[in-house]
Motif scaffolding. Sequence first.
Motif, PDB file in Angstrom:
ATOM      1  N   LYS A  65       0.817  -1.214   0.000  1.00 43.60           N
ATOM      2  CA  LYS A  65       0.000   0.000   0.000  1.00 43.60           C
ATOM      3  C   LYS A  65       0.853   1.267   0.000  1.00 43.60           C
ATOM      4  O   LYS A  65       0.385   2.338  -0.399  1.00 43.60           O
ATOM      5  CB  LYS A  65      -0.925  -0.011   1.221  1.00 43.60           C
ATOM      6  N   TYR A  66       2.127   1.148   0.421  1.00 40.08           N
ATOM      7  CA  TYR A  66       2.946   2.335   0.641  1.00 40.08           C
ATOM      8  C   TYR A  66       4.252   2.379  -0.155  1.00 40.08           C
ATOM      9  O   TYR A  66       4.743   3.469  -0.463  1.00 40.08           O
ATOM     10  CB  TYR A  66       3.311   2.446   2.130  1.00 40.08           C
ATOM     11  N   ILE A  67       4.849   1.224  -0.465  1.00 34.76           N
ATOM     12  CA  ILE A  67       6.206   1.223  -0.989  1.00 34.76           C
ATOM     13  C   ILE A  67       6.321   1.936  -2.332  1.00 34.76           C
ATOM     14  O   ILE A  67       7.327   2.603  -2.612  1.00 34.76           O
ATOM     15  CB  ILE A  67       6.760  -0.224  -1.088  1.00 34.76           C
ATOM     16  N   GLY A  68       5.301   1.859  -3.169  1.00 30.20           N
ATOM     17  CA  GLY A  68       5.339   2.548  -4.452  1.00 30.20           C
ATOM     18  C   GLY A  68       5.435   4.060  -4.269  1.00 30.20           C
ATOM     19  O   GLY A  68       6.203   4.741  -4.957  1.00 30.20           O
ATOM     20  N   ARG A  69       4.676   4.572  -3.327  1.00 28.88           N
ATOM     21  CA  ARG A  69       4.720   6.010  -3.061  1.00 28.88           C
ATOM     22  C   ARG A  69       6.076   6.411  -2.494  1.00 28.88           C
ATOM     23  O   ARG A  69       6.630   7.452  -2.882  1.00 28.88           O
ATOM     24  CB  ARG A  69       3.612   6.391  -2.074  1.00 28.88           C
ATOM     25  N   CYS A  70       6.616   5.615  -1.585  1.00 25.63           N
ATOM     26  CA  CYS A  70       7.920   5.921  -0.984  1.00 25.63           C
ATOM     27  C   CYS A  70       9.000   5.988  -2.064  1.00 25.63           C
ATOM     28  O   CYS A  70       9.793   6.934  -2.106  1.00 25.63           O
ATOM     29  CB  CYS A  70       8.267   4.879   0.071  1.00 25.63           C
ATOM     30  N   LEU A  71       9.036   4.993  -2.940  1.00 25.35           N
ATOM     31  CA  LEU A  71      10.030   4.982  -4.015  1.00 25.35           C
ATOM     32  C   LEU A  71       9.801   6.121  -4.994  1.00 25.35           C
ATOM     33  O   LEU A  71      10.754   6.761  -5.461  1.00 25.35           O
ATOM     34  CB  LEU A  71       9.996   3.635  -4.735  1.00 25.35           C
ATOM     35  N   GLY A  72       8.539   6.396  -5.291  1.00 34.17           N
ATOM     36  CA  GLY A  72       8.233   7.500  -6.190  1.00 34.17           C
ATOM     37  C   GLY A  72       8.713   8.826  -5.625  1.00 34.17           C
ATOM     38  O   GLY A  72       9.246   9.676  -6.366  1.00 34.17           O
ATOM     39  N   GLU A  73       8.542   9.030  -4.328  1.00 36.40           N
ATOM     40  CA  GLU A  73       8.984  10.272  -3.700  1.00 36.40           C
ATOM     41  C   GLU A  73      10.509  10.367  -3.655  1.00 36.40           C
ATOM     42  O   GLU A  73      11.066  11.471  -3.726  1.00 36.40           O
ATOM     43  CB  GLU A  73       8.397  10.388  -2.299  1.00 36.40           C
ATOM     44  N   LEU A  74      11.187   9.232  -3.571  1.00 36.49           N
ATOM     45  CA  LEU A  74      12.649   9.256  -3.618  1.00 36.49           C
ATOM     46  C   LEU A  74      13.144   9.677  -4.994  1.00 36.49           C
ATOM     47  O   LEU A  74      14.039  10.525  -5.117  1.00 36.49           O
ATOM     48  CB  LEU A  74      13.214   7.883  -3.248  1.00 36.49           C
ATOM     49  N   PHE A  75      12.558   9.119  -6.036  1.00 37.19           N
ATOM     50  CA  PHE A  75      13.022   9.455  -7.380  1.00 37.19           C
ATOM     51  C   PHE A  75      12.502  10.804  -7.863  1.00 37.19           C
ATOM     52  O   PHE A  75      12.878  11.260  -8.939  1.00 37.19           O
ATOM     53  CB  PHE A  75      12.663   8.335  -8.353  1.00 37.19           C
ATOM     54  N   ALA A  76      11.682  11.457  -7.036  1.00 38.08           N
ATOM     55  CA  ALA A  76      11.258  12.832  -7.310  1.00 38.08           C
ATOM     56  C   ALA A  76      12.037  13.839  -6.466  1.00 38.08           C
ATOM     57  O   ALA A  76      11.736  15.037  -6.485  1.00 38.08           O
ATOM     58  CB  ALA A  76       9.763  12.980  -7.049  1.00 38.08           C
ATOM     59  N   GLN A  94      10.052  16.770  -0.871  1.00 43.48           N
ATOM     60  CA  GLN A  94      10.869  16.646  -2.071  1.00 43.48           C
ATOM     61  C   GLN A  94      12.339  17.012  -1.825  1.00 43.48           C
ATOM     62  O   GLN A  94      13.230  16.508  -2.506  1.00 43.48           O
ATOM     63  CB  GLN A  94      10.297  17.544  -3.188  1.00 43.48           C
ATOM     64  N   GLN A  95      12.601  17.868  -0.841  1.00 43.96           N
ATOM     65  CA  GLN A  95      13.969  18.287  -0.559  1.00 43.96           C
ATOM     66  C   GLN A  95      14.595  17.530   0.601  1.00 43.96           C
ATOM     67  O   GLN A  95      15.629  17.948   1.143  1.00 43.96           O
ATOM     68  CB  GLN A  95      14.011  19.795  -0.287  1.00 43.96           C
ATOM     69  N   TYR A  96      14.004  16.419   0.992  1.00 40.81           N
ATOM     70  CA  TYR A  96      14.486  15.629   2.136  1.00 40.81           C
ATOM     71  C   TYR A  96      15.980  15.333   2.027  1.00 40.81           C
ATOM     72  O   TYR A  96      16.762  15.666   2.933  1.00 40.81           O
ATOM     73  CB  TYR A  96      13.672  14.333   2.221  1.00 40.81           C
ATOM     74  N   LEU A  97      16.413  14.714   0.956  1.00 44.41           N
ATOM     75  CA  LEU A  97      17.818  14.341   0.812  1.00 44.41           C
ATOM     76  C   LEU A  97      18.710  15.559   0.650  1.00 44.41           C
ATOM     77  O   LEU A  97      19.787  15.648   1.259  1.00 44.41           O
ATOM     78  CB  LEU A  97      17.999  13.400  -0.380  1.00 44.41           C
ATOM     79  N   GLU A  98      18.278  16.508  -0.152  1.00 46.08           N
ATOM     80  CA  GLU A  98      19.109  17.689  -0.412  1.00 46.08           C
ATOM     81  C   GLU A  98      19.357  18.488   0.858  1.00 46.08           C
ATOM     82  O   GLU A  98      20.491  18.921   1.131  1.00 46.08           O
ATOM     83  CB  GLU A  98      18.456  18.582  -1.464  1.00 46.08           C
ATOM     84  N   ALA A  99      18.312  18.693   1.639  1.00 45.06           N
ATOM     85  CA  ALA A  99      18.450  19.505   2.849  1.00 45.06           C
ATOM     86  C   ALA A  99      19.384  18.846   3.855  1.00 45.06           C
ATOM     87  O   ALA A  99      20.267  19.502   4.436  1.00 45.06           O
ATOM     88  CB  ALA A  99      17.076  19.751   3.472  1.00 45.06           C
ATOM     89  N   LEU A 100      19.218  17.538   4.096  1.00 51.36           N
ATOM     90  CA  LEU A 100      20.079  16.841   5.047  1.00 51.36           C
ATOM     91  C   LEU A 100      21.526  16.798   4.560  1.00 51.36           C
ATOM     92  O   LEU A 100      22.475  17.003   5.332  1.00 51.36           O
ATOM     93  CB  LEU A 100      19.553  15.433   5.304  1.00 51.36           C
ATOM     94  N   HIS A 101      21.686  16.536   3.263  1.00 54.77           N
ATOM     95  CA  HIS A 101      23.037  16.484   2.690  1.00 54.77           C
ATOM     96  C   HIS A 101      23.725  17.843   2.787  1.00 54.77           C
ATOM     97  O   HIS A 101      24.909  17.937   3.168  1.00 54.77           O
ATOM     98  CB  HIS A 101      22.954  16.033   1.231  1.00 54.77           C
ATOM     99  N   THR A 102      23.023  18.910   2.485  1.00 53.11           N
ATOM    100  CA  THR A 102      23.591  20.259   2.562  1.00 53.11           C
ATOM    101  C   THR A 102      24.024  20.587   3.985  1.00 53.11           C
ATOM    102  O   THR A 102      25.090  21.184   4.207  1.00 53.11           O
ATOM    103  CB  THR A 102      22.571  21.296   2.067  1.00 53.11           C
TER     104      THR A 102
END
Length: 341
Positions: A15-26, A101-109
Amino acid sequence: MPEITVVITTYNLEKYIGRCLGELFAQTYQDFDIVIVDDCSEDGTRDYIQDYAKRYPGRIHAFFLDQNLGSPAKTRNWALNSGFIDGKYVVFLDGDDSLEQQYLEALHTMLEKSGADVAVCAYDRMEESGKVLCTEMRGFPAEIVLPPEDDVLAFVNGSLWNKMFRSTLALAHRIPDFKVGEDLCYQQAVYGDCQRIAFTDQILIHYRVRGVSIISNTAEETIHQFAGELAAQYRQTENAAEKDIIALLAFIHIGLSMALRASDNPAINLHRHLKWTRSYFKEEYAWFSDNRWMRLSQLKKHGIKGLAIWGSLILHKIGCFRLFLWCYRCMTKLFHVDFKF
């Protein structure tokens, strides 16, 4: 090698994994790969993972276990032992997490600019309907140097998914094998190797509160294992200030959070459990009598939460902690809110 490795563990999350992966690749930051360990899902989770692996070749390393390991700790440790965490940084997600959408970018920065070893973001807890129950991890300093000069580490949430770690430090430790509190104990071990932690008030991830989650059905044995690991860390720590932080952590999580979970589980004899809790605090921490962070003068700096911690300590000591549980339940029902200690 990618800059970031994203570790995801899954079990029956179609029910959730598709959305999680989609949000990662976005995500606005795309220099990452994904390690997925699926613990023998019996629904369509595997199909979603394989579909995304085909759509993004080379970016998803998917492992479908032949035998169910039975715990998130074992599944995450499988990933830690896989040899595929090769990014400079690593994040650990559950397959039902929802990301900004900026989850990875913000933490990495944050990590790149500060030189910190761990980056921590704020988050909210929400129901399946999308209703936000509470917002957590705001109001922290932009950076802290370890070991800290105050009790700030005791109030950092124990989950992995709102943090990015320097991979060399994350890979140096393993998660203890029990089902609640294991991530917090793992983090405390990692923090022992860290020099600096960075924080942001940005809400970058949303924790989904699901009735079938492990923490909603916490077993008494699991609470005892969690408590035992904290006590072991306390005994092994030589620095007095750090010992006091671990003791405060033990009270917040065993005396408050786990007591609330125990009261939710009809299989647990609450009277017996609270008696055991009092004995644990007395034997392992001498009722926190010399703990600098457990004094009213210190806890009141944390506002209502700090006063609740101090008041609940008194109620534990006099054997009246059920009064705290009753007040907490009344508050959550009256205002339809929830919060974590």
